[in-house]
Motif scaffolding. Structure first.
Motif, short mmCIF file in Angstrom:
data_model
loop_
_atom_site.label_atom_id
_atom_site.label_comp_id
_atom_site.label_asym_id
_atom_site.label_seq_id
_atom_site.Cartn_x
_atom_site.Cartn_y
_atom_site.Cartn_z
N THR A 53 0.86 -1.18 0.00
CA THR A 53 0.00 0.00 0.00
C THR A 53 0.90 1.23 0.00
N CYS A 54 0.45 2.27 -0.69
CA CYS A 54 1.23 3.49 -0.76
C CYS A 54 0.93 4.36 0.46
N ASP A 55 1.97 4.78 1.18
CA ASP A 55 1.76 5.62 2.36
C ASP A 55 1.28 7.01 2.00
N SER A 56 1.53 7.39 0.77
CA SER A 56 1.21 8.75 0.36
C SER A 56 -0.22 8.87 -0.15
N CYS A 57 -0.64 7.95 -1.02
CA CYS A 57 -1.97 8.10 -1.63
C CYS A 57 -2.91 6.95 -1.31
N ASP A 58 -2.46 6.01 -0.46
CA ASP A 58 -3.32 4.92 0.04
C ASP A 58 -3.75 3.91 -1.01
N THR A 79 7.97 1.97 -6.40
CA THR A 79 7.56 3.33 -6.77
C THR A 79 6.11 3.31 -7.21
N CYS A 80 5.29 4.07 -6.52
CA CYS A 80 3.88 4.19 -6.85
C CYS A 80 3.72 5.13 -8.04
N ASP A 81 2.60 5.03 -8.75
CA ASP A 81 2.31 5.95 -9.86
C ASP A 81 2.25 7.40 -9.39
N CYS A 82 1.99 7.64 -8.10
CA CYS A 82 1.93 9.02 -7.59
C CYS A 82 3.32 9.58 -7.35
N GLY A 83 4.36 8.74 -7.48
CA GLY A 83 5.73 9.20 -7.33
C GLY A 83 6.35 8.87 -5.98
N HIS A 84 5.55 8.33 -5.07
CA HIS A 84 6.06 7.99 -3.75
C HIS A 84 6.89 6.70 -3.82
N HIS A 85 8.06 6.71 -3.15
CA HIS A 85 8.90 5.51 -3.10
C HIS A 85 8.81 4.86 -1.72
#
Ligand SMILES: [Zn+2]
Length: 90
Positions: A53-58, A79-85
């Motif tokens: 799960t992405c911590d930035s965009c859930d 790396t998420c599509d939102c740019g969060h690593h």
């Protein structure tokens, strides 16, 4: 295995399916719901849940669909599509 654990596991599967079906909004709902269940029941989320799960965009991360996975300096970098690593030792 408690009912809360089962619900979390089920929500994790639903989130993964939602990403596969190109329903990112739905995937986020399932991820947030699972987090709430864990919080309310004081259950810890499974390691695989935290990892995907992405911590930035859930959103729920599916490598090859909405996330990229690289190996770097002895770490797995997702790396998420939102740019969060996110980095994990492996
Ligand atoms: Zn993200």
């Amino acid at each position: 295995m408690t009912i809360a654990d089962e619900r979390i596991e089920r929500l994790q599967e639903l989130a993964a399916d939602a990403v596969e079906d190109d329903e990112p909004g739905l995937a986020r709902e399932y991820v947030r719901l699972a987090r709430r269940v864990a919080e309310r029941k004081r259950r810890s989320l499974p390691e695989s849940f935290k990892r995907f799960t992405c911590d930035s965009c859930d959103t729920y991360l599916r490598p090859g669909t909405n996330a990229r996975v690289r190996i770097q300096d002895g770490h797995v970098v997702i790396t998420c599509d939102c740019g969060h690593h996110s980095r994990y030792p492996y």
